[in-house]
Design a protein around this motif. Sequence first.
Motif, PDB file in Angstrom:
ATOM      1  N   ASP A   1     105.400  99.627  88.211  1.00  0.00           N
ATOM      2  CA  ASP A   1     104.567 100.171  89.282  1.00  0.00           C
ATOM      3  C   ASP A   1     104.234  99.101  90.305  1.00  0.00           C
ATOM      4  OD1 ASP A   1     101.159  99.892  88.930  1.00  0.00           O
ATOM      5  OD2 ASP A   1     102.459  99.026  87.414  1.00  0.00           O
ATOM      6  N   TRP A   2     104.352  99.528  91.538  1.00  0.00           N
ATOM      7  CA  TRP A   2     104.027  98.675  92.679  1.00  0.00           C
ATOM      8  C   TRP A   2     102.661  99.094  93.193  1.00  0.00           C
ATOM      9  CZ3 TRP A   2     103.818 100.403  97.954  1.00  0.00           C
ATOM     10  CH2 TRP A   2     103.584  99.378  98.880  1.00  0.00           C
ATOM     11  N   GLU A   3     101.747  98.143  93.317  1.00  0.00           N
ATOM     12  CA  GLU A   3     100.426  98.428  93.857  1.00  0.00           C
ATOM     13  C   GLU A   3     100.442  98.220  95.361  1.00  0.00           C
ATOM     14  OE1 GLU A   3      95.714  97.375  93.152  1.00  0.00           O
ATOM     15  OE2 GLU A   3      97.245  96.307  92.013  1.00  0.00           O
ATOM     16  N   ASN A   4     100.145  99.270  96.085  1.00  0.00           N
ATOM     17  CA  ASN A   4     100.171  99.261  97.540  1.00  0.00           C
ATOM     18  C   ASN A   4      99.019  98.410  98.090  1.00  0.00           C
ATOM     19  OD1 ASN A   4     100.206  99.883 100.253  1.00  0.00           O
ATOM     20  ND2 ASN A   4     100.191 102.088  99.983  1.00  0.00           N
ATOM     21  N   PRO A   5      99.315  97.405  98.913  1.00  0.00           N
ATOM     22  CA  PRO A   5      98.241  96.605  99.497  1.00  0.00           C
ATOM     23  C   PRO A   5      97.443  97.370 100.572  1.00  0.00           C
ATOM     24  CG  PRO A   5     100.349  95.903 100.382  1.00  0.00           C
ATOM     25  CD  PRO A   5     100.635  96.918  99.332  1.00  0.00           C
ATOM     26  N   HIS A   6      97.973  98.513 101.030  1.00  0.00           N
ATOM     27  CA  HIS A   6      97.302  99.349 102.035  1.00  0.00           C
ATOM     28  C   HIS A   6      97.233 100.786 101.518  1.00  0.00           C
ATOM     29  CE1 HIS A   6      98.100  95.921 104.630  1.00  0.00           C
ATOM     30  NE2 HIS A   6      99.384  96.069 104.434  1.00  0.00           N
ATOM     31  N   PRO A   7      96.422 101.070 100.511  1.00  0.00           N
ATOM     32  CA  PRO A   7      96.444 102.384  99.859  1.00  0.00           C
ATOM     33  C   PRO A   7      96.062 103.557 100.764  1.00  0.00           C
ATOM     34  CG  PRO A   7      94.606 101.075  99.046  1.00  0.00           C
ATOM     35  CD  PRO A   7      95.422 100.182  99.911  1.00  0.00           C
TER      36      PRO A   7
ATOM     37  N   VAL B   1     111.902  97.807  99.782  1.00  0.00           N
ATOM     38  CA  VAL B   1     111.216  97.579 101.050  1.00  0.00           C
ATOM     39  C   VAL B   1     110.426  98.832 101.396  1.00  0.00           C
ATOM     40  CG1 VAL B   1     111.489  96.992 103.479  1.00  0.00           C
ATOM     41  CG2 VAL B   1     113.082  96.050 101.788  1.00  0.00           C
ATOM     42  N   PHE B   2     109.124  98.677 101.560  1.00  0.00           N
ATOM     43  CA  PHE B   2     108.244  99.792 101.896  1.00  0.00           C
ATOM     44  C   PHE B   2     107.945  99.745 103.384  1.00  0.00           C
ATOM     45  CE2 PHE B   2     107.682  98.936  97.462  1.00  0.00           C
ATOM     46  CZ  PHE B   2     107.627 100.205  96.893  1.00  0.00           C
ATOM     47  N   HIS B   3     108.174 100.866 104.062  1.00  0.00           N
ATOM     48  CA  HIS B   3     107.916 100.985 105.493  1.00  0.00           C
ATOM     49  C   HIS B   3     106.667 101.842 105.684  1.00  0.00           C
ATOM     50  CE1 HIS B   3     111.828  99.287 106.654  1.00  0.00           C
ATOM     51  NE2 HIS B   3     112.267  99.886 105.566  1.00  0.00           N
ATOM     52  N   PHE B   4     105.676 101.269 106.345  1.00  0.00           N
ATOM     53  CA  PHE B   4     104.418 101.966 106.590  1.00  0.00           C
ATOM     54  C   PHE B   4     104.395 102.588 107.970  1.00  0.00           C
ATOM     55  CE2 PHE B   4     103.302  98.889 103.358  1.00  0.00           C
ATOM     56  CZ  PHE B   4     102.471  99.610 102.521  1.00  0.00           C
ATOM     57  N   ALA B   5     103.588 103.627 108.125  1.00  0.00           N
ATOM     58  CA  ALA B   5     103.331 104.177 109.454  1.00  0.00           C
ATOM     59  C   ALA B   5     102.737 103.056 110.294  1.00  0.00           C
ATOM     60  CB  ALA B   5     102.358 105.353 109.363  1.00  0.00           C
TER      61      ALA B   5
ATOM     62  N   ILE C   1     109.672  93.672  98.492  1.00  0.00           N
ATOM     63  CA  ILE C   1     109.375  93.256  97.129  1.00  0.00           C
ATOM     64  C   ILE C   1     110.679  92.883  96.420  1.00  0.00           C
ATOM     65  CG2 ILE C   1     108.353  93.940  94.920  1.00  0.00           C
ATOM     66  CD1 ILE C   1     106.347  93.941  97.234  1.00  0.00           C
ATOM     67  N   PRO C   2     110.811  91.639  95.930  1.00  0.00           N
ATOM     68  CA  PRO C   2     111.998  91.299  95.149  1.00  0.00           C
ATOM     69  C   PRO C   2     111.900  91.920  93.755  1.00  0.00           C
ATOM     70  CG  PRO C   2     110.525  89.419  95.267  1.00  0.00           C
ATOM     71  CD  PRO C   2     109.922  90.494  96.123  1.00  0.00           C
ATOM     72  N   ILE C   3     113.002  92.500  93.289  1.00  0.00           N
ATOM     73  CA  ILE C   3     113.089  93.073  91.950  1.00  0.00           C
ATOM     74  C   ILE C   3     113.921  92.100  91.124  1.00  0.00           C
ATOM     75  CG2 ILE C   3     113.816  95.076  90.586  1.00  0.00           C
ATOM     76  CD1 ILE C   3     111.476  95.583  92.578  1.00  0.00           C
ATOM     77  N   ARG C   4     113.287  91.503  90.122  1.00  0.00           N
ATOM     78  CA  ARG C   4     113.911  90.441  89.343  1.00  0.00           C
ATOM     79  C   ARG C   4     114.252  90.925  87.929  1.00  0.00           C
ATOM     80  NH1 ARG C   4     108.895  86.737  89.743  1.00  0.00           N
ATOM     81  NH2 ARG C   4     108.056  88.811  89.397  1.00  0.00           N
ATOM     82  N   GLU C   5     115.402  90.480  87.450  1.00  0.00           N
ATOM     83  CA  GLU C   5     115.795  90.818  86.082  1.00  0.00           C
ATOM     84  C   GLU C   5     114.833  90.154  85.100  1.00  0.00           C
ATOM     85  OE1 GLU C   5     119.687  90.990  83.174  1.00  0.00           O
ATOM     86  OE2 GLU C   5     119.848  89.932  85.077  1.00  0.00           O
ATOM     87  N   ARG C   6     114.396  90.932  84.111  1.00  0.00           N
ATOM     88  CA  ARG C   6     113.442  90.562  83.069  1.00  0.00           C
ATOM     89  C   ARG C   6     112.007  90.516  83.566  1.00  0.00           C
ATOM     90  NH1 ARG C   6     114.106  87.252  78.718  1.00  0.00           N
ATOM     91  NH2 ARG C   6     112.159  88.204  78.100  1.00  0.00           N
ATOM     92  N   PHE C   7     111.763  90.841  84.812  1.00  0.00           N
ATOM     93  CA  PHE C   7     110.397  90.948  85.297  1.00  0.00           C
ATOM     94  C   PHE C   7     110.111  92.397  85.667  1.00  0.00           C
ATOM     95  CE2 PHE C   7     111.011  86.462  85.463  1.00  0.00           C
ATOM     96  CZ  PHE C   7     109.768  85.936  85.157  1.00  0.00           C
TER      97      PHE C   7
ATOM     98  N   ALA D   1      99.685 106.366  99.155  1.00  0.00           N
ATOM     99  CA  ALA D   1      99.695 106.242  97.700  1.00  0.00           C
ATOM    100  C   ALA D   1      99.097 104.901  97.309  1.00  0.00           C
ATOM    101  CB  ALA D   1     101.116 106.349  97.164  1.00  0.00           C
ATOM    102  N   ARG D   2      98.314 104.891  96.238  1.00  0.00           N
ATOM    103  CA  ARG D   2      97.781 103.623  95.719  1.00  0.00           C
ATOM    104  C   ARG D   2      98.859 102.846  94.982  1.00  0.00           C
ATOM    105  NH1 ARG D   2      92.705 106.074  92.907  1.00  0.00           N
ATOM    106  NH2 ARG D   2      94.382 106.326  91.449  1.00  0.00           N
ATOM    107  N   ARG D   3      99.718 103.574  94.278  1.00  0.00           N
ATOM    108  CA  ARG D   3     100.788 102.958  93.512  1.00  0.00           C
ATOM    109  C   ARG D   3     102.044 103.798  93.620  1.00  0.00           C
ATOM    110  NH1 ARG D   3      99.060  99.098  89.838  1.00  0.00           N
ATOM    111  NH2 ARG D   3      96.820  98.963  89.581  1.00  0.00           N
ATOM    112  N   VAL D   4     103.191 103.151  93.526  1.00  0.00           N
ATOM    113  CA  VAL D   4     104.472 103.847  93.450  1.00  0.00           C
ATOM    114  C   VAL D   4     105.123 103.373  92.147  1.00  0.00           C
ATOM    115  CG1 VAL D   4     106.702 104.249  94.539  1.00  0.00           C
ATOM    116  CG2 VAL D   4     104.675 103.926  95.962  1.00  0.00           C
ATOM    117  N   ILE D   5     105.467 104.318  91.293  1.00  0.00           N
ATOM    118  CA  ILE D   5     106.013 103.982  89.977  1.00  0.00           C
ATOM    119  C   ILE D   5     107.483 104.352  89.942  1.00  0.00           C
ATOM    120  CG2 ILE D   5     105.817 104.349  87.501  1.00  0.00           C
ATOM    121  CD1 ILE D   5     102.861 105.091  88.020  1.00  0.00           C
TER     122      ILE D   5
END
Length: 180
Positions: free
Chosen positions: A168-174, A97-101, A108-114, A69-73
């Motif tokens: 949305d998180w942009e995947n660095p390895h789409p 935390v995204f686990h790749f093959a 990825i830290p998820i921050r309040e108000r960000f 996936a290019r992005r995960v929303i």
Amino acid sequence: MTDYQSLDLSAHCNAGADLLGPDAKPPVGAQTFHGLPFQIGAEGGGPCFIARGGDLGTGPLTLPIGQAARRVIFAHRLLETQLFEGDPVGRVVAHYVFHFAGGETVRIPIRERFETGFVPPGWGQAAFLAVPDQKNGVQPRYEGKWGGSGIRQTEATQAWPRAYYLWDWENPHPDRVIES
């Protein structure tokens, strides 16, 4: 829609709409936010949210993806905030935390108000990097109360989240498969 696919996470849902309060009526089931399809819980009722903390489960939760996936929303939100009591903006409230093959992980830290926020936000308290589940709007041009004429000159209305923030998180390895 061929370039977007929602994931069925209903098997992992552990909380119902009552989690948001006795009078809350969040949008559940098949939903469309900003033109993108989301499935909030299973069709026909039952648990509709994945909730963490308190009596609802703690520790990591693994959600299978199994595709590139290019992005995960995400459609997510906070159930409580301490900002109004002086908590700092940007406090880390979770990690995704995204686990790749092949074994690589991205945390990825998820921050309040960000990346997420409390719903309903206070005035001026919307998230910076996430968008509300509702769209911005426009004021009626040729109707309305005389007392609201100054508001109509602003032309646009800022959207507020009805129930969720979309981030949305942009995947660095789409091109690589995201296992979970």
